[in-house]
Structure formats: C-alpha cells, structure tokens
Design an enzyme around this catalytic site. Structure first.
Site, PDB file in Angstrom:
ATOM      1  N   ASP A 124      -8.664  -0.836   1.902  1.00 24.91           N
ATOM      2  CA  ASP A 124      -8.666  -0.109   0.622  1.00 24.91           C
ATOM      3  C   ASP A 124      -9.929  -0.424  -0.159  1.00 24.91           C
ATOM      4  O   ASP A 124     -10.603   0.472  -0.650  1.00 24.91           O
ATOM      5  CB  ASP A 124      -7.450  -0.519  -0.225  1.00 24.91           C
ATOM      6  CG  ASP A 124      -6.223   0.269   0.171  1.00 24.91           C
ATOM      7  OD1 ASP A 124      -6.288   0.941   1.210  1.00 24.91           O
ATOM      8  OD2 ASP A 124      -5.208   0.206  -0.531  1.00 24.91           O
ATOM      9  N   THR A 175      -3.231   5.204  -3.786  1.00 25.78           N
ATOM     10  CA  THR A 175      -2.174   5.926  -3.088  1.00 25.78           C
ATOM     11  C   THR A 175      -0.860   5.856  -3.851  1.00 25.78           C
ATOM     12  O   THR A 175      -0.087   6.805  -3.840  1.00 25.78           O
ATOM     13  CB  THR A 175      -1.958   5.325  -1.696  1.00 25.78           C
ATOM     14  OG1 THR A 175      -1.900   3.927  -1.814  1.00 25.78           O
ATOM     15  CG2 THR A 175      -3.090   5.696  -0.804  1.00 25.78           C
ATOM     16  N   THR A 176      -0.630   4.722  -4.523  1.00 28.02           N
ATOM     17  CA  THR A 176       0.606   4.606  -5.297  1.00 28.02           C
ATOM     18  C   THR A 176       0.498   5.427  -6.568  1.00 28.02           C
ATOM     19  O   THR A 176       1.405   6.177  -6.923  1.00 28.02           O
ATOM     20  CB  THR A 176       0.878   3.136  -5.657  1.00 28.02           C
ATOM     21  OG1 THR A 176       0.669   2.349  -4.501  1.00 28.02           O
ATOM     22  CG2 THR A 176       2.294   2.955  -6.116  1.00 28.02           C
ATOM     23  N   ASP A 211       0.850  -1.183   0.000  1.00 24.11           N
ATOM     24  CA  ASP A 211       0.000   0.000   0.000  1.00 24.11           C
ATOM     25  C   ASP A 211       0.892   1.241   0.000  1.00 24.11           C
ATOM     26  O   ASP A 211       1.664   1.443   0.933  1.00 24.11           O
ATOM     27  CB  ASP A 211      -0.861  -0.069   1.266  1.00 24.11           C
ATOM     28  CG  ASP A 211      -1.778   1.123   1.391  1.00 24.11           C
ATOM     29  OD1 ASP A 211      -2.220   1.598   0.348  1.00 24.11           O
ATOM     30  OD2 ASP A 211      -2.005   1.571   2.507  1.00 24.11           O
TER      31      ASP A 211
END
Length: 527
Positions: free
Chosen positions: A387, A94-95, A61
C-alpha cells in the site's frame, strides 16, 4: 397470475422499494464491516477460509477483506469492486472508499424515504462531488521543486499510510524503506522492480532494503560461490535429458549395449547444448527448469554458476533488472541479450542461503527483505508495505499533497455545505446529505479510537470555519490537533480517487429499482 409466468420457476424479482431496500442494506452492511479498520486505531480482521487447510489471514486492508468475502447481495458486490479498483489504481484508501459509498447510501436512504426522487439525489451528489474536488484542489500543496521538502512529504505520507497498519510501531523505519525504494524508481510506477522477500524469523525491525536483486535460491554444488562482473544468461529451457526416460519412451532393442548407445547419444546431445550455452561467453546461467547433474557438472567445469528452478516471477524480474532477455534457443549467440551485474554472491538471511546480485544494470531495482515472527505477520506486513509503495509511487508522479486525519473531509464538507445553501430546490437536500456523508469519515476515525466523536466533530467543524485552518483529529492525544505539526499527510490522488469512485458507486446503486435473480440450475441426478 398469468403475468407472473414470464420468468422460469424459482427465478425471483424484487421491485421498487424492496429492491432499493435490499441494495441499501447490503451496501451498508459491507461498509459497517470494514469501517472498524479505518484510521490509526482501526482493528484487524481474521479471515478464515473454508477450503483445505483452513488458511487464516489477518488483515487490515479493506480490499483484502472484501476480496475474500463471498457475497450474495448485488449492491454489496459493487462496493467490493470499487475497493478492488481503488487497490489497483492507487493502492491505498480501499477502506475509505467503501465507507464513503456506504455513508452516501445511508444518507440517500433517508432522502428517498422523504419522497425525493433518486435522480434528484444523484444530480445533487454529482454537483457536490465536483464542488468537493475543487475545494481540495484549492488547498493542495505541491513541493515538487524543493527536493528536501518533497522527500519529507513522502516520508509523512508513508508514515500516515502505515499508521493504520500492523507496521505502525516501526513506521519510521518502514516509511524510510518505502521512500528509499520509490525514490530509486525515479518516477516510474512500475513496482515490479521492487522485490519483496519474506523470511520468517527475527522481528519486523530487522527488515532492510538492499540495492540489487536477491534470488531465493541456493547455489549448486561445486560451483563458484562468488562471481564478479557477471554476464548472465536467463533461460527457460529443459536441461534434463541426459538419461533415456525409460517410462515415456518405447524403444525396442536387442541388447543392453544398444540402450547404452542411445544413452550416450542423449548425453552427447546435452553436451552440445551446454557447449552452445557456454559459447555465449557467460559466467552465470539461470534456468527456470531443472538442470540435471550432468549438465550441472559441465557448467561447473567451465566455471559457470548454474542456477536451476528459479521461479517465474524471479526469472522475469531478474531479466528485467539485469537488462537481459529470457532465451530459449541458443543457436545464434549474437542475437541474445545478456544481463550484466557487478557481483553475484551468496548471502545468509536467517538460516536460508540466497543469491545476491548487486550493481545491476537497472539502477532502479531493489529488494526489501521483510523479517517477522510468523507467516501471517509477514503477509500483512507485505500488504501494508505494498500500500505504502503504491501511494508513494503515485505521489512521485502527481506530487500534490494534502493533510490527513479527517482534514480533507472537513474541508470538502464545509464547501459542499455552502453549495447546498446556495442551491435552490430539492437538490440542496442531496448536497447537504453529501456533506454529512463526508464528515462521517472523521467521525468513524474518532469512534474507532474510542473518542467522543460527536463532540470532536463539532469542535472540528468550528475550527474549520476559520481561514487557513489545519485542524484534524489527533487520535493519539484524543483531541483536535494540528495536522501540519503532526506531519500527517495524504496524497491528493488517493483522496480524489476515493471521492470519485465512492460517488459513482453510490450513484449506481441508487439507480436500481428492480433486482432479478435467475433460477438456480438444477443438478441432474448422476445415478
């Protein structure tokens, strides 16, 4: 040199080119760090802390990785922040957000090198981002009306989110869990009502969803193991004063019998308190603090199930779920809201006993019990599931859906490219750079899968010049595939958040032309 003395000793400043270079390099280093975790074939990172016990986290994550890094570079901190915000706001992507911002800066660096002013680049980026967002809005699919289709959309989104995580092997199973849990919420994005309990043992496939609420506690001795139509009083009060605590109190007495009298008085006090609690007409009492043997005995005599030491999360959630309130005084029973549920019983998971509340007031509540080989696996599974839950609960509210697999990025890149051709002046270079940065995301997804990215992206771009194309990168077969057939979907909200946050972050870092570091504080000698 007289000018230099503005700052204190050891304070340093970087001006102009050097400052910009430092911030670009820092931001790109961060982007490169997380970019290998992108996509279904992305790899995980092990984070080892230097604190006590050297705790090890294995994670995929982006936000978790970046949160754990201690970073000196100012620009890199901006990227860490946007990934945190993305995590809080929509939970996934998020990445992507860091990678996109990094790519935008990489392109900007080339532009700055060819003497284009940062402000020109920024206004170009602004136009491009607006254009990209409109391109997505035109392609969006909304199946809110048709509940069957909408549910399958949710399943697809959940599976897409989970496919880049540790749960990708059993993604159907977990997607089903996540969708069921979110459907129970009926549109609220309050994930408090979904409780995740991690129990080592078994395999990830043994995880299940349970309606109702599970409290990670054992039932006390000599107490009813099963209660139907429970009335629950949730409290936060001290139930441990039935003995004189000799340590803290100083009592002067002239004989032991006096001590006994004091103890008796304490006991009476306790008994009164218990009497007051019983007077609420309850048959289950949950307390956040200790309950000593004496009051526990009294509760057991009254046939009331007393649970002690329910941790704070547990108790707040329990109050929320059963519709009760947390009480701390018991003098007027009529003003206290009690919680209700149909059945309380003890269940076994692995070798642990837990207390299960079923048929609770708030029908939205449910508990997901995760099983897995070790704590690391469980932690990572929880993050991945979290997530998925975030994305789904956002999608239930904003039901617009896009295809995944690099398809949205290519759509945006194509539109942005066309805008660049129409725009006169230097801005057009910046707009073109934006489109290159967007197509870097599918490139990286392909790279992580070990495919020939240049070849694939060229094919993909050609496909996208046809009307109504649904092509994206199919990592499994290693070619350009049809995303609609493969059922790879993403939530529009996540994509939009990625696009906007990344652009703003890149813009912020681009505006920097000077970095001033303040002097470190001196440690005085203690000797």
């Amino acid at each position: 040199m007289a000018v230099e003395r503005i700052f204190k000793d050891e304070a340093s400043e970087e001006k102009g080119e050097r400052a910009r270079l430092a911030s670009f390099v820092g931001a790109m280093a961060i982007a490169d760090l997380v970019k290998t975790t992108l996509g279904p074939k992305g790899m995980d990172k092990i984070l080892q802390s230097t604190g006590r016990g050297h705790t090890v986290t294995v994670t995929n994550d982006g936000a978790t990785i970046l949160k754990s890094l201690h970073i000196d570079n100012a620009a890199a901190k901006v990227l860490v922040d946007i990934s945190k915000v993305q995590d809080d706001e929509v939970g996934d992507g998020t990445t992507s957000v860091v990678v996109l911002a990094g790519e935008l800066l990489r392109e900007a660096e080339k532009l700055v090198a060819s003497k284009i002013h940062p402000m020109t680049i920024i206004s170009g980026y602004r136009m491009a981002a607006e254009c990209a967002r409109n391109a997505l809005l035109q392609k969006v699919v909304d199946n809110k009306a048709d509940s069957e289709k909408f549910k399958s959309d949710l399943m697809k989104i959940a599976m897409t989110t989970l496919s880049s995580k540790i749960l990708s092997q059993d993604k159907e199973h977990f997607a089903q869990l996540a969708v069921d849990a979110v459907m129970r919420l009926k549109g609220s994005t309050n994930l408090e009502a979904i409780q995740i309990i991690k129990k080592p043992g078994g395999s990830l496939k043994d995880s299940f969803l349970d309606e109702g609420f599970i409290l990670d506690k054992k039932i006390g001795l000599g107490q009813p193991k099963r209660i139907e139509n429970a009335k629950i009083l949730v409290a936060n009060t001290a139930m441990d004063t039935d003995k004189v605590k000799i340590y803290g109190a100083r009592v002067r007495v002239d004989s032991m019998s006096k001590v006994a009298e004091i103890e008796g008085a304490e006991k009476e006090k306790m008994r009164e308190k218990v009497q007051k609690i019983i007077a609420h007409g309850i048959n289950c009492f949950v307390n956040r603090q200790l309950i000593y043997n004496f009051p526990e005995e009294l509760f057991a005599d009254a046939g009331i199930l007393a649970i002690e030491h329910a941790d704070f999360d547990g108790i707040e959630r329990l109050a929320l779920v059963t519709g009760g309130e947390i009480a701390s005084t018991f003098d007027n029973p009529e003003s206290v809201k009690l919680g209700h549920c149909k059945l309380i019983e003890e269940i076994m998971i692995g070798e642990d006993k837990l207390i299960h509340f079923s048929g609770v007031e708030l029908g939205q509540a449910c508990t997901i019990v995760l099983r897995g080989a070790s704590h690391h696996v469980l932690d990572e599974a929880e993050r991945s599931l979290h997530d998925a839950l975030c994305v789904l609960s956002q999608t239930v509210n904003d039901s617009r859906v896009l295809l995944g697999g690099g398809w949205p990025e290519m759509i945006m890149a194509k539109e942005v490219d066309e805008l660049a051709r129409k725009t006169p002046g230097k801005k057009s270079h910046a707009i073109e750079a934006f489109s290159r940065a967007l197509s870097a995301i599918p490139t990286i997804i392909a790279d992580n899968a070990g495919l020939d990215s240049a070849e694939l992206i060229a094919k993909l771009r050609a496909e996208h010049h046809k009307e109504g194309c649904t092509a994206g990168i199919d990592v499994i077969s290693g070619a350009v595939g049809d995303m609609a057939e493969r059922g790879i979907s993403e939530s529009f909200k996540v994509k939009q958040a990625v696009l906007l946050s990344a652009t703003e972050a890149a813009e912020m870092i681009l505006r920097v032309d000077e970095i001033i570091t303040c002097a470190p504080r001196k440690r005085e000698d203690r000797m």
